[in-house]
Design an enzyme around this catalytic site. Structure first.
Site, PDB file in Angstrom:
ATOM      1  CE1 TYR A 303     -22.917 -80.184  12.834  1.00  0.00           C
ATOM      2  CE2 TYR A 303     -21.459 -82.295  13.252  1.00  0.00           C
ATOM      3  CZ  TYR A 303     -22.709 -81.618  12.488  1.00  0.00           C
ATOM      4  OH  TYR A 303     -24.020 -82.752  11.736  1.00  0.00           O
ATOM      5  CB  CYS A 304     -23.567 -76.516  18.161  1.00  0.00           C
ATOM      6  SG  CYS A 304     -22.692 -75.622  18.937  1.00  0.00           S
ATOM      7  CB  THR A 305     -26.017 -72.710  15.137  1.00  0.00           C
ATOM      8  OG1 THR A 305     -26.754 -73.923  15.120  1.00  0.00           O
ATOM      9  CG2 THR A 305     -26.078 -72.277  14.204  1.00  0.00           C
TER      10      THR A 305
END
Length: 449
Positions: A303-305
């Site tokens: 996951y990331c922003t």
């Protein structure tokens, strides 16, 4: 910045207010790229790769007049001004002539008082913009007139009252308008040309060819709760420091370019050159090959922003032989928007790359501020530390800055406090030659790109 109230936030979230609306013609007729069609398009509010089919935004042809909004004439900045939205978007695509879009896109954003930052690269587009809903619709609609950029992946966030004040020009009364860094001033939009829309430094990794499997926010909890799933936070250390998912592995990288090396080291994928026996066979035994496979987790969830870094990260892992690679669709932002706090596995706040600094569940304003010396998030406790000096240093950058760097930062801060702009009253002046060859000073409006 202050947090928006619950009533203010709920009235502006994407769940209650659709983004599609009937719009006047876009007042723009400068773009001549053959790849930009003149068909009517619509703006999809939701995070989806499938554009909507309602409420089209008609695009004028290159010779048509701009009849809806005259350039330079906008609504007055008053309490009755329309509410604002922040929309982050991206799309990987084969976009070799990306430079042709830069000037017309920047001109349109300035004309419509849409602020923020947009990156154009041969691999696609990535941006985050702020403006009235109508203006943002027009910008997104214009971008999607290129067939290659249709179906932008989008995430919408609410806007706080202070962000609205900055956007409408009240920068002199806001401590958040840090000179040229304020991304929500109406006349401040950056459209940059780069080699990549997100820098990994590996041209061979192409999300256009293959990516991991998307997992919706509602299904994410079940995936990362599985003990056979290794959860990896693809963001940098200053982001993970203020929040991450429960049980996630933190690579502790300072830049996304370090991620491939971390993967090789973490899973011992980088092998020394194999010795070849005299009979031509490899020096590696079947047992060694089996041990390497065992070091690869059976399932990886990343996951990331907002999702864009995971596109490249998942493509990279697949290229290294990982079998099951998943990533959170819409990123943390979409998760915080859709998953109730009582059901959430998110811990802390999410760092964002604008003056909000951080957001919480419901995408409301967080509690962190920004150190303008290093652009890292700082808490109230950090600002009580002896290393904190507004506009200069914080506990995370104090020891890494030289005396000269600190003094230059103090000088910039004094300029802004005195003149309201970094560079002083002469910022924007340049010498121009007159007809007789002499130089004279003239004022021109600086525009960041």
């Amino acid at each position: 910045m202050k947090s928006t109230s619950s009533s203010d936030t709920s009235s502006r979230t994407s769940k209650t207010t659709p983004l599609c609306a009937n719009n006047p013609n876009i007042p723009f007729s400068r773009f001549n790229s053959p790849n930009f069609c003149q068909n009517s398009l619509s703006f999809s509010k939701c995070f989806s790769a499938t554009p909507t089919t309602t409420s089209p935004i008609p695009i004028l042809n290159n010779t048509g007049p701009a009849t809806s909004i005259e350039e330079g004439k906008f609504e007055d900045s008053n309490p009755d001004s329309p509410p604002l939205v922040v929309v982050s978007f991206y799309k990987f695509a084969d976009f070799s002539d990306h430079a042709l879009l830069r000037k017309p896109l920047k001109d349109l954003c300035e004309q419509l008082r849409v602020s923020g930052g947009i990156i154009l690269a041969p691999e696609g587009i990535n941006g985050s913009i702020c403006g009235t809903r109508e203006s943002v619709e027009k910008v997104i609609g214009f971008i999607q007139t290129d067939d290659r950029l249709k179906g932008l992946r989008q995430v919408e966030s609410p806007v706080s009252p202070e962000e609205e004040a900055i956007h409408h020009g009240h920068t002199s009364s806001s401590p958040l308008a840090a000179g040229e860094d304020a991304p929500f001033r109406w006349d401040h939009v950056r459209v940059k040309l780069k080699k990549e829309i997100v820098s990994l430094g590996m041209p061979s990794v192409s999300p256009c060819e293959r990516v991991g499997k998307y997992v919706s926010p509602r299904e994410w909890n079940g995936l990362i709760s599985d003990p056979d799933t290794v959860v990896i936070d693809v963001r940098n250390d200053y982001e993970t420091r203020i929040g991450k998912f429960k049980g996630a592995v933190d690579p502790c990288t300072t830049a996304f370019r370090e991620f491939p090396s971390w993967v090789d080291d973490q899973f011992q994928l980088a092998q020394p050159q194999e010795q070849v026996k005299s009979d031509g066979s490899s020096g590696r035994t079947e047992k060694q090959i089996e041990e390497k496979c065992q070091k690869m987790p059976p399932r990886v969830a990343m996951y990331c922003t907002g999702g864009i870094r995971c596109e490249k990260a998942s493509s990279f892992l697949l290229s290294k032989g990982f079998k099951e690679v998943y990533h959170l669709e819409g990123g943390i932002l979409k998760y915080l928007e859709e998953v109730p706090k009582k059901e959430s596995l998110w811990e802390g706040e999410c760092f964002v790359f604008d003056k909000r600094v951080s957001v919480e569940h419901g995408l409301v304003q967080g509690n962190f501020k920004l150190c303008y010396g290093c652009k890292q998030p700082v808490s109230d406790a950090d600002m009580e530390a002896p290393e904190w000096e507004y506009g200069v240093t914080c506990p995370y950058c104090y020891s890494s800055k030289s005396k000269e760097e600190k003094e230059r930062a103090r000088a910039r801060q004094r300029q802004f406090e005195t003149w309201g702009v970094i560079g002083g009253p002469d910022k924007g002046r340049r010498l121009a030659k007159t007809a007789d060859g002499n130089e004279r000073s003239e004022i021109h409006k600086s525009r960041s790109v």
